[in-house]
Scaffold this motif. Structure first.
Motif, PDB file in Angstrom:
ATOM      1  N   VAL A 314      26.696  46.364  34.846  1.00 36.44           N
ATOM      2  CA  VAL A 314      27.830  46.105  35.721  1.00 36.44           C
ATOM      3  C   VAL A 314      28.181  44.622  35.717  1.00 36.44           C
ATOM      4  N   LYS A 315      27.167  43.780  35.746  1.00 40.83           N
ATOM      5  CA  LYS A 315      27.398  42.335  35.696  1.00 40.83           C
ATOM      6  C   LYS A 315      28.155  41.954  34.425  1.00 40.83           C
ATOM      7  N   GLU A 316      27.793  42.573  33.319  1.00 42.89           N
ATOM      8  CA  GLU A 316      28.476  42.298  32.045  1.00 42.89           C
ATOM      9  C   GLU A 316      29.931  42.750  32.101  1.00 42.89           C
ATOM     10  N   THR A 317      30.180  43.909  32.701  1.00 44.14           N
ATOM     11  CA  THR A 317      31.544  44.418  32.822  1.00 44.14           C
ATOM     12  C   THR A 317      32.399  43.502  33.688  1.00 44.14           C
ATOM     13  N   ILE A 318      31.852  43.077  34.821  1.00 42.39           N
ATOM     14  CA  ILE A 318      32.598  42.188  35.711  1.00 42.39           C
ATOM     15  C   ILE A 318      32.892  40.861  35.013  1.00 42.39           C
ATOM     16  N   ALA A 319      31.918  40.356  34.264  1.00 38.58           N
ATOM     17  CA  ALA A 319      32.128  39.107  33.519  1.00 38.58           C
ATOM     18  C   ALA A 319      33.249  39.273  32.493  1.00 38.58           C
ATOM     19  N   TYR A 320      33.336  40.446  31.893  1.00 35.68           N
ATOM     20  CA  TYR A 320      34.400  40.723  30.923  1.00 35.68           C
ATOM     21  C   TYR A 320      35.769  40.617  31.598  1.00 35.68           C
ATOM     22  N   TYR A 321      35.909  41.294  32.735  1.00 35.61           N
ATOM     23  CA  TYR A 321      37.198  41.266  33.438  1.00 35.61           C
ATOM     24  C   TYR A 321      37.532  39.866  33.960  1.00 35.61           C
ATOM     25  N   MET A 322      36.520  39.160  34.437  1.00 37.70           N
ATOM     26  CA  MET A 322      36.790  37.822  34.965  1.00 37.70           C
ATOM     27  C   MET A 322      37.101  36.818  33.856  1.00 37.70           C
ATOM     28  N   GLU A 323      36.600  37.068  32.648  1.00 34.91           N
ATOM     29  CA  GLU A 323      37.005  36.227  31.518  1.00 34.91           C
ATOM     30  C   GLU A 323      38.465  36.512  31.173  1.00 34.91           C
ATOM     31  N   ASN A 324      38.859  37.788  31.275  1.00 36.60           N
ATOM     32  CA  ASN A 324      40.284  38.119  31.132  1.00 36.60           C
ATOM     33  C   ASN A 324      41.112  37.336  32.144  1.00 36.60           C
ATOM     34  N   ALA A 325      40.641  37.338  33.395  1.00 34.06           N
ATOM     35  CA  ALA A 325      41.376  36.659  34.463  1.00 34.06           C
ATOM     36  C   ALA A 325      41.499  35.170  34.184  1.00 34.06           C
ATOM     37  N   ARG A 326      40.407  34.565  33.708  1.00 37.92           N
ATOM     38  CA  ARG A 326      40.434  33.128  33.400  1.00 37.92           C
ATOM     39  C   ARG A 326      41.444  32.842  32.284  1.00 37.92           C
ATOM     40  N   THR A 327      41.396  33.655  31.231  1.00 37.15           N
ATOM     41  CA  THR A 327      42.312  33.470  30.104  1.00 37.15           C
ATOM     42  C   THR A 327      43.767  33.599  30.554  1.00 37.15           C
ATOM     43  N   MET A 328      44.045  34.591  31.367  1.00 38.81           N
ATOM     44  CA  MET A 328      45.402  34.822  31.836  1.00 38.81           C
ATOM     45  C   MET A 328      45.852  33.706  32.787  1.00 38.81           C
ATOM     46  N   ARG A 329      44.973  33.321  33.678  1.00 37.25           N
ATOM     47  CA  ARG A 329      45.319  32.276  34.644  1.00 37.25           C
ATOM     48  C   ARG A 329      45.654  30.973  33.935  1.00 37.25           C
ATOM     49  N   GLU A 330      44.804  30.582  32.995  1.00 33.66           N
ATOM     50  CA  GLU A 330      45.029  29.327  32.276  1.00 33.66           C
ATOM     51  C   GLU A 330      46.273  29.410  31.406  1.00 33.66           C
ATOM     52  N   GLY A 331      46.484  30.557  30.754  1.00 30.47           N
ATOM     53  CA  GLY A 331      47.654  30.710  29.904  1.00 30.47           C
ATOM     54  C   GLY A 331      48.955  30.691  30.684  1.00 30.47           C
ATOM     55  N   LEU A 332      48.971  31.347  31.817  1.00 29.60           N
ATOM     56  CA  LEU A 332      50.163  31.351  32.665  1.00 29.60           C
ATOM     57  C   LEU A 332      50.455  29.964  33.220  1.00 29.60           C
ATOM     58  N   THR A 333      49.390  29.258  33.582  1.00 29.53           N
ATOM     59  CA  THR A 333      49.567  27.895  34.096  1.00 29.53           C
ATOM     60  C   THR A 333      50.154  26.987  33.019  1.00 29.53           C
ATOM     61  N   ARG A 334      49.649  27.113  31.804  1.00 27.57           N
ATOM     62  CA  ARG A 334      50.195  26.320  30.690  1.00 27.57           C
ATOM     63  C   ARG A 334      51.651  26.651  30.449  1.00 27.57           C
ATOM     64  N   ALA A 335      52.019  27.915  30.669  1.00 30.12           N
ATOM     65  CA  ALA A 335      53.409  28.338  30.448  1.00 30.12           C
ATOM     66  C   ALA A 335      54.333  27.897  31.580  1.00 30.12           C
ATOM     67  N   GLY A 336      53.774  27.249  32.602  1.00 38.40           N
ATOM     68  CA  GLY A 336      54.595  26.701  33.673  1.00 38.40           C
ATOM     69  C   GLY A 336      54.686  27.555  34.921  1.00 38.40           C
ATOM     70  N   TYR A 337      53.902  28.623  34.993  1.00 41.75           N
ATOM     71  CA  TYR A 337      53.945  29.485  36.170  1.00 41.75           C
ATOM     72  C   TYR A 337      52.936  29.018  37.218  1.00 41.75           C
ATOM     73  N   ARG A 338      53.257  29.294  38.462  1.00 42.36           N
ATOM     74  CA  ARG A 338      52.339  29.020  39.557  1.00 42.36           C
ATOM     75  C   ARG A 338      51.536  30.296  39.812  1.00 42.36           C
ATOM     76  N   VAL A 339      50.208  30.185  39.707  1.00 47.89           N
ATOM     77  CA  VAL A 339      49.341  31.368  39.727  1.00 47.89           C
ATOM     78  C   VAL A 339      48.268  31.214  40.795  1.00 47.89           C
ATOM     79  N   PHE A 340      47.995  32.314  41.508  1.00 48.46           N
ATOM     80  CA  PHE A 340      46.955  32.337  42.530  1.00 48.46           C
ATOM     81  C   PHE A 340      45.997  33.479  42.226  1.00 48.46           C
ATOM     82  N   GLY A 341      44.803  33.414  42.813  1.00 51.22           N
ATOM     83  CA  GLY A 341      43.815  34.455  42.587  1.00 51.22           C
ATOM     84  C   GLY A 341      43.134  34.293  41.241  1.00 51.22           C
ATOM     85  N   GLY A 342      42.441  35.369  40.798  1.00 47.99           N
ATOM     86  CA  GLY A 342      41.804  35.358  39.493  1.00 47.99           C
ATOM     87  C   GLY A 342      40.519  34.561  39.424  1.00 47.99           C
ATOM     88  N   ILE A 343      39.976  34.140  40.561  1.00 42.99           N
ATOM     89  CA  ILE A 343      38.726  33.374  40.574  1.00 42.99           C
ATOM     90  C   ILE A 343      37.599  34.195  41.193  1.00 42.99           C
TER      91      ILE A 343
END
Length: 408
Positions: A314-343
């Motif tokens: 389960v820990k591995e699965t959660i880490a997988y999803y949270m790595e998705n969240a990190r990738t999306m959060r950083e990518g959206l921020t670079r694209a100029g969007y204001r993003v909350f959550g995902g931490i």
């Protein structure tokens, strides 16, 4: 002649996610073959933990023999799962519960919708806004929400706005309310409350005789030490709070269905004669009447989540999803969007470009980037101007979605 519960007629024509499905279907008709990435509905994509699969296989084999067959189980859940939950989810945090305070169910959504049956229809209620739609709709069905105004707000609900302006921390009401729904880590915004912030709500409930329904379905995603996993970590909460949890988003049980609700023996509600009545035996009575219990096979699978192997998986699965969240959060921020959550949660709350509504932003992503999201206004008035994206997709889909958004 059978008379209708006319409160059902107050509901919107369809559920939020049904509206989304219709829009996506219409898009597919006009754009056949166009590859769509679905980051709207919070369904998981990773398989069940192997430990759960093996446990469920063993349970199926038990059902194949008259010597080990299980028929009707206890409506409250099997002791083996209840005791395991208490041992692993609560005892390490200094929370003492008795087995009779934990009720196994077929998921958090059912319990959040059904728990209101214990309370009179005319209780006042409060919700954070935006909010998971089932909280409001289930109260509309029994008449507790009142009437819907032109501003999209129900007359008997106190709305507690959670926006960027207040850091997504709802303000304590300036009046008392009877029933309060809190969800942390929050769906849809992906934000959290610190220990001190949650303590303010427990103190409010104690001072105002308010019952809190605390949805902790995403507690396993918490990483920050100052964010409580359970409301019962706050002193006094067992007198005023019912906590609901799920195996869906942690162990992938969305299609298997298993969750549980904690109803402490201390929590009470009042009669019109001011008699205090414990809710624990009433919830037990309700479940015995309307619920035949979660299947034995499912509960053995849930129990295996707490084994050393299951916890690691389960820990591995959660880490997988949270790595998705990190990738999306950083990518959206670079694209100029204001993003909350995902931490501390698998949801990202994305602010729409200035002047764009939630549904317009939804259409923009669907028709120009072929991405399905969830319009924030569907979660309440304060969600206007935002979108929710989930990190539950496949890694390659999340990465491709960010590339597409970056090209808009």
């Amino acid at each position: 002649m059978a008379l209708l519960n006319e409160h059902f007629l107050k509901l919107k024509g369809s559920y939020l996610f049904s509206d989304i499905a219709k829009k996506v279907k219409a898009y597919q008709v006009t754009h056949p073959g166009e590859p769509i990435i679905r980051l709207g509905i919070g369904d998981v994509t990773r398989p069940l933990p192997q430990a759960s699969i093996e446990a469920m296989h063993r349970a199926v084999d038990e059902m194949a023999s008259s010597a080990t067959f299980h028929g009707y189980g206890p409506e409250q859940g099997y002791d083996f799962l209840i005791e395991t939950i208490i041992k692993h989810d609560f005892a390490p945090r200094g929370i003492q519960l008795s087995p009779s305070e934990v009720f196994i169910s077929d998921g958090a959504k059912s319990d959040t919708g059904n728990i209101g049956e214990l309370l009179r229809w005319d209780n006042s209620m409060g919700i954070t806004d935006p909010v998971y739609p089932a909280y409001i709709d289930s109260n509309v069905m029994c008449g507790r929400a009142g009437t819907l105004g032109e501003d999209g707000r129900w007359s008997n609900i106190t709305y507690l706005p959670c926006t960027a302006a207040n850091g997504f921390v709802p303000a304590i009401p300036d009046h008392r309310i009877d029933l309060l729904y809190l969800c942390y880590p929050n769906n849809p915004t992906g934000t959290t409350l610190t220990r001190d912030q949650l303590k303010q709500w427990v103190d409010y409930a104690l001072a105002n005789d308010t019952l809190i329904i605390f949805d902790a379905a995403y507690e396993a995603y918490i990483h920050d030490d100052d964010v409580p996993h359970s409301i019962y970590e706050i002193r006094g909460a067992k007198k005023v709070a019912i906590e609901i949890r799920s195996f869906s988003k942690t162990a992938g049980f969305t299609g298997v269905r298993c969750g549980y609700t904690v109803v402490p023996k201390e929590v009470t509600a009042a009669t019109l004669d001011d008699e205090r009545v414990p809710l624990n035996p009433l919830w037990n009575r309700r479940q015995c009447t309307k619920f035949n219990g979660t299947s034995y096979i499912t509960q053995r699978g849930a129990e295996a989540v707490y084994s050393p192997e299951g916890r690691a998986q389960v820990k591995e699965t959660i880490a997988y999803y949270m790595e998705n969240a990190r990738t999306m959060r950083e990518g959206l921020t670079r694209a100029g969007y204001r993003v909350f959550g995902g931490i501390n949660a698998p949801y990202l709350w994305v602010q729409a470009p200035e002047g764009m509504t939630s549904w317009k932003f939804f259409d923009e992503l669907l028709y120009r980037a072929h991405i399905v999201s969830t319009p924030g206004v569907g979660f309440g008035p304060s969600g206007e101007g935002y979108l929710r994206l989930t990190a539950f997709g496949k890694r390659e889909d999340c990465e491709e979605a960010i590339r597409r958004i970056g090209r808009l």
